[in-house]
Write an enzyme that holds these catalytic residues in place. Structure first.
Site, PDB file in Angstrom:
ATOM      1  N   ILE A  92      45.592  61.709  20.023  1.00 32.99           N
ATOM      2  CA  ILE A  92      46.006  63.111  19.972  1.00 32.99           C
ATOM      3  C   ILE A  92      47.325  63.254  19.241  1.00 32.99           C
ATOM      4  O   ILE A  92      48.255  62.477  19.476  1.00 32.99           O
ATOM      5  CB  ILE A  92      46.135  63.639  21.428  1.00 32.99           C
ATOM      6  CG1 ILE A  92      44.735  63.861  22.020  1.00 32.99           C
ATOM      7  CG2 ILE A  92      46.977  64.896  21.491  1.00 32.99           C
ATOM      8  CD1 ILE A  92      44.752  64.275  23.459  1.00 32.99           C
ATOM      9  N   TYR A 155      55.138  63.489   5.908  1.00 34.54           N
ATOM     10  CA  TYR A 155      54.767  63.170   7.296  1.00 34.54           C
ATOM     11  C   TYR A 155      55.830  63.710   8.262  1.00 34.54           C
ATOM     12  O   TYR A 155      55.537  64.065   9.405  1.00 34.54           O
ATOM     13  CB  TYR A 155      54.538  61.663   7.454  1.00 34.54           C
ATOM     14  CG  TYR A 155      53.637  61.305   8.604  1.00 34.54           C
ATOM     15  CD1 TYR A 155      52.318  61.746   8.640  1.00 34.54           C
ATOM     16  CD2 TYR A 155      54.096  60.530   9.663  1.00 34.54           C
ATOM     17  CE1 TYR A 155      51.490  61.420   9.700  1.00 34.54           C
ATOM     18  CE2 TYR A 155      53.274  60.200  10.723  1.00 34.54           C
ATOM     19  CZ  TYR A 155      51.965  60.650  10.735  1.00 34.54           C
ATOM     20  OH  TYR A 155      51.146  60.334  11.797  1.00 34.54           O
ATOM     21  N   LYS A 162      55.919  59.972  16.104  1.00 29.70           N
ATOM     22  CA  LYS A 162      55.215  58.681  16.236  1.00 29.70           C
ATOM     23  C   LYS A 162      56.195  57.571  16.601  1.00 29.70           C
ATOM     24  O   LYS A 162      55.831  56.629  17.319  1.00 29.70           O
ATOM     25  CB  LYS A 162      54.479  58.326  14.933  1.00 29.70           C
ATOM     26  CG  LYS A 162      53.274  59.213  14.623  1.00 29.70           C
ATOM     27  CD  LYS A 162      52.185  59.124  15.671  1.00 29.70           C
ATOM     28  CE  LYS A 162      50.884  59.746  15.190  1.00 29.70           C
ATOM     29  NZ  LYS A 162      49.905  59.912  16.286  1.00 29.70           N
ATOM     30  N   ILE A 191      42.921  57.947   7.005  1.00 28.82           N
ATOM     31  CA  ILE A 191      41.475  58.191   7.098  1.00 28.82           C
ATOM     32  C   ILE A 191      41.280  59.704   7.114  1.00 28.82           C
ATOM     33  O   ILE A 191      41.990  60.420   7.834  1.00 28.82           O
ATOM     34  CB  ILE A 191      40.904  57.565   8.398  1.00 28.82           C
ATOM     35  CG1 ILE A 191      40.999  56.034   8.317  1.00 28.82           C
ATOM     36  CG2 ILE A 191      39.463  58.009   8.626  1.00 28.82           C
ATOM     37  CD1 ILE A 191      40.636  55.309   9.594  1.00 28.82           C
TER      38      ILE A 191
HETATM   39  P1  NAP Z   1      41.617  64.718  14.760  1.00 31.22           P
HETATM   40  O1  NAP Z   1      40.170  64.494  14.730  1.00 31.22           O
HETATM   41  O2  NAP Z   1      42.121  66.058  14.313  1.00 31.22           O
HETATM   42  O3  NAP Z   1      42.147  64.386  16.222  1.00 31.22           O
HETATM   43  C1  NAP Z   1      43.338  64.927  16.761  1.00 31.22           C
HETATM   44  C2  NAP Z   1      42.999  65.373  18.140  1.00 31.22           C
HETATM   45  O4  NAP Z   1      44.170  65.852  18.840  1.00 31.22           O
HETATM   46  C3  NAP Z   1      42.004  66.536  18.130  1.00 31.22           C
HETATM   47  O5  NAP Z   1      40.941  66.236  18.994  1.00 31.22           O
HETATM   48  C4  NAP Z   1      42.831  67.683  18.685  1.00 31.22           C
HETATM   49  O6  NAP Z   1      42.079  68.647  19.357  1.00 31.22           O
HETATM   50  C5  NAP Z   1      43.718  66.920  19.636  1.00 31.22           C
HETATM   51  N1  NAP Z   1      44.806  67.757  20.153  1.00 31.22           N
HETATM   52  C6  NAP Z   1      45.788  68.367  19.460  1.00 31.22           C
HETATM   53  N2  NAP Z   1      46.565  69.085  20.312  1.00 31.22           N
HETATM   54  C7  NAP Z   1      46.058  68.882  21.564  1.00 31.22           C
HETATM   55  C8  NAP Z   1      46.400  69.330  22.864  1.00 31.22           C
HETATM   56  N3  NAP Z   1      47.455  70.144  23.071  1.00 31.22           N
HETATM   57  N4  NAP Z   1      45.658  68.931  23.916  1.00 31.22           N
HETATM   58  C9  NAP Z   1      44.591  68.126  23.746  1.00 31.22           C
HETATM   59  N5  NAP Z   1      44.196  67.671  22.535  1.00 31.22           N
HETATM   60  C10 NAP Z   1      44.929  68.038  21.464  1.00 31.22           C
HETATM   61  O7  NAP Z   1      42.384  63.656  13.831  1.00 31.22           O
HETATM   62  P2  NAP Z   1      42.498  62.062  13.915  1.00 31.22           P
HETATM   63  O8  NAP Z   1      42.942  61.650  12.583  1.00 31.22           O
HETATM   64  O9  NAP Z   1      41.287  61.496  14.521  1.00 31.22           O
HETATM   65  O10 NAP Z   1      43.746  61.869  14.883  1.00 31.22           O
HETATM   66  C11 NAP Z   1      43.696  61.080  16.059  1.00 31.22           C
HETATM   67  C12 NAP Z   1      44.969  60.253  16.187  1.00 31.22           C
HETATM   68  O11 NAP Z   1      45.001  59.269  15.159  1.00 31.22           O
HETATM   69  C13 NAP Z   1      46.256  61.066  16.039  1.00 31.22           C
HETATM   70  O12 NAP Z   1      47.230  60.580  16.946  1.00 31.22           O
HETATM   71  C14 NAP Z   1      46.672  60.737  14.617  1.00 31.22           C
HETATM   72  O13 NAP Z   1      48.060  60.897  14.397  1.00 31.22           O
HETATM   73  C15 NAP Z   1      46.266  59.286  14.571  1.00 31.22           C
HETATM   74  N6  NAP Z   1      46.183  58.699  13.230  1.00 31.22           N
HETATM   75  C16 NAP Z   1      45.370  59.257  12.295  1.00 31.22           C
HETATM   76  C17 NAP Z   1      45.332  58.699  11.027  1.00 31.22           C
HETATM   77  C18 NAP Z   1      44.470  59.307   9.948  1.00 31.22           C
HETATM   78  O14 NAP Z   1      44.732  59.030   8.775  1.00 31.22           O
HETATM   79  N7  NAP Z   1      43.476  60.082  10.282  1.00 31.22           N
HETATM   80  C19 NAP Z   1      46.107  57.560  10.718  1.00 31.22           C
HETATM   81  C20 NAP Z   1      46.904  57.014  11.707  1.00 31.22           C
HETATM   82  C21 NAP Z   1      46.942  57.585  12.970  1.00 31.22           C
HETATM   83  P3  NAP Z   1      41.746  70.054  18.607  1.00 31.22           P
HETATM   84  O15 NAP Z   1      41.175  69.735  17.277  1.00 31.22           O
HETATM   85  O16 NAP Z   1      40.835  70.685  19.550  1.00 31.22           O
HETATM   86  O17 NAP Z   1      43.083  70.740  18.485  1.00 31.22           O
END
Ligand code: NAP
Length: 255
Positions: A92, A155, A162, A191
């Protein structure tokens, strides 16, 4: 061959759609025999998460991680539904788009607090809720990114959140270790997901990886998910307080 998470109860937070890293992790946990509990943030996402959960025989619960009431209710619901927990995945993060689109120095107080509340403090609150349910020890895993320790264009406040998240991993690992609860982070390479697309210039990150990363390619969600399986499984029983990079080696580069 026996499955790595057979008989384990796992809570995965952060499935918004089929591109979410949390969904890839939930799929991998299902493959490895875990009994799954997923959360959705609000009614808008409920139907999507319900549909995705059905394929994984997962139960779903609502939880906005900025709400202490929601987290307490989730704990009670999990206690009633499962009785105990073995693994939690926190996937999240959130920051205001404008804070990712202007110089970091312009970050507002409200934007700074919001990013830290959703992206870092929520891990602390969830660990506090989950720890009493981890009656035989357990594993808590969160998702982070290189922007915590290096300056990555745009970022911004998310990188600072983070850094806080990764520090929280170490403090939680120290607090909960005596109870047999391990806490780790996975630092994933870029990703394409809904959250990633909110970072201006994100496609440049994807383009640079195949040119520069030691493995000369991007990573995919399944590779991140397999690290999450490792961290939730007995294979990592001696591992806590770590940030494990799943980024094709990009983080080791200097010039
Ligand atoms: P994602 O699908 O948009 O996932 C982010 C999640 O956070 C969504 O399910 C979102 O829900 C949820 N969220 C946001 N505010 C919230 C709240 N107040 N309560 C509960 N849930 C909440 O994107 P993702 O890339 O998979 O991200 C997941 C994690 O991976 C994050 O920590 C991100 O920083 C990390 N990450 C991602 C990448 C990348 O390149 N994609 C790289 C490194 C790390 P809603 O959509 O319903 O708001």
């Amino acid at each position: 061959m026996s499955r790595l998470l057979e008989g384990k109860n796992a809570l995965v937070l952060g499935v918004a759609n089929k591109w979410s890293l949390a969904y890839a992790i939930a799929e991998a946990f299902h493959r490895e025999g875990a009994r799954l509990f997923l959360t959705y943030q609000g009614e808008r996402q409920k139907a999507t998460v319900e549909e995705l959960a059905a394929a994984l025989q997962a139960r779903i619960f609502g939880c906005d991680v900025t709400s202490d009431e929601d987290i307490a209710r989730l704990g009670a619901e999990l206690n009633a539904a499962a009785g105990c927990l073995d693994a939690v995945v926190h996937s999240i993060a959130f920051a205001n788009r404008e804070d990712l689109a202007r110089p970091f120095v312009e970050t507002s107080r409200a934007g700074f607090l919001l990013a830290h509340d959703v992206s870092a403090y929520s891990l602390v609150a969830l660990a506090r809720m989950a720890a009493p349910l981890m009656r035989s020890g357990g594993s808590i895993t969160t998702l982070t990114y290189l922007g915590s320790i290096r300056v990555v264009s745009n970022y911004n406040v998310m990188g600072v959140a983070k850094a806080s998240l990764e520090a929280a991993v170490r403090y939680l690992a120290a607090d909960l270790g005596p109870r047999g609860i391990r806490v780790n982070a996975i630092s994933a390479g870029p990703i394409k997901t809904a959250s990633a697309r909110a970072v201006p210039g994100f496609s440049t990150m994807l383009e640079v990886m195949p040119q520069r990363a030691p493995l000369r390619r991007n990573v995919d969600p399944a590779e991140v998910a397999d690290v999450a399986v490792f961290l939730a499984s007995e294979l990592s029983r001696g591992v806590t307080g770590n940030v494990v990079f799943a980024d094709a080696g990009f983080h080791i580069l200097g010039l």
